[in-house]
Scaffold this motif. Structure first.
Motif, PDB file in Angstrom:
ATOM      1  N   PHE A  80     -20.040  -9.507   5.702  1.00  0.00           N
ATOM      2  CA  PHE A  80     -21.312 -10.014   6.219  1.00  0.00           C
ATOM      3  C   PHE A  80     -21.883 -11.053   5.262  1.00  0.00           C
ATOM      4  N   SER A 100     -21.328  -1.059   9.985  1.00  0.00           N
ATOM      5  CA  SER A 100     -21.539  -0.848   8.560  1.00  0.00           C
ATOM      6  C   SER A 100     -21.018   0.511   8.115  1.00  0.00           C
ATOM      7  N   CYS A 107     -21.359  -7.456   1.712  1.00  0.00           N
ATOM      8  CA  CYS A 107     -22.475  -8.258   2.221  1.00  0.00           C
ATOM      9  C   CYS A 107     -22.908  -9.285   1.206  1.00  0.00           C
ATOM     10  N   ALA A 110     -27.228  -9.711   0.103  1.00  0.00           N
ATOM     11  CA  ALA A 110     -27.676  -8.374   0.515  1.00  0.00           C
ATOM     12  C   ALA A 110     -29.150  -8.149   0.225  1.00  0.00           C
TER      13      ALA A 110
END
Ligand SMILES: Nc1ncnc2c1ncn2[C@@H]1O[C@H](COP(=O)(O)OP(=O)(O)OP(=O)(O)O)[C@@H](O)[C@H]1O
Ligand SMILES: [Mg+2]
Length: 159
Positions: A80, A100, A107, A110
């Motif tokens: 992500f 997730s 990520c 984040a």
């Protein structure tokens, strides 16, 4: 330094990728890595290494126009990047709860939506020290997987 923190300095993008590769090779199902760091600090190079460590071939690029890139490896890798994400609701709309969970989740940016980062996440904070040097600090809570924490500590001792 507390026992919930470990740091390394890398001196090239290859070294940052090698760190990612080390962790990818030792990742277990459910690993969640929350990457924090300014533009150009090496987050994507770290993810490239992580993917290689999971046996994923080919280039990894940030999910710029999609919220997530999915790669099939020894474990599925879900990459992500929250940089262009305006609202955490967009995450829930694409099924964050499912995506997730399981496999390896990484990520970028984040810290833009800390409320979606689970307690078991290991936070990886990258800071540029110079044009070619990056300080990479790992922090975690007691909820983090013990095995990966040990690997991080081992790596940090040797680097
Ligand atoms: N030690 C290092 N580790 C990683 N990258 C480095 C290092 N030294 C220099 N670089 C350079 O820094 C840049 C890092 O780019 P990268 O795309 O990985 O950053 P990023 O944190 O993902 O940025 P963005 O926030 O834009 O996604 C590259 O140009 C790379 O060559
Ligand atoms: Mg990036």
């Amino acid at each position: 330094m507390t026992d919930r923190e470990a740091a390394v300095v890398t001196r090239s993008e290859a070294e940052t990728a090698a760190l990612g590769r080390f962790l990818g090779g030792r990742a277990e199902d459910g690993l969640f890595l929350a990457l924090v760091g300014d533009l150009g600090t090496g987050k994507t190079h770290f993810v490239q290494g992580l993917a290689e460590g999971l046996g994923i071939e080919g280039a990894v690029t940030s999910p710029t126009f999609t919220i997530m890139n999915y790669y099939d490896g020894a474990l599925p890798l879900k990459h992500f990047d929250f940089y262009r994400l305006d609202d955490a609701d967009d995450l829930y709309n694409i099924g964050w709860e499912e995506y997730s969970a399981g496999g390896v989740v990484v990520c970028e940016w984040a810290d833009r939506f800390p409320e979606v980062i689970p307690p078991e996440a290991v936070t990886v904070t990258l800071t540029a020290l110079s044009e070619t040097e990056r300080r990479i600090v790992f922090t975690w809570t007691d909820a983090a997987p013990r095995s990966i924490v040990k690997e991080i500590q081992t790596y940090a001792l040797g680097h």
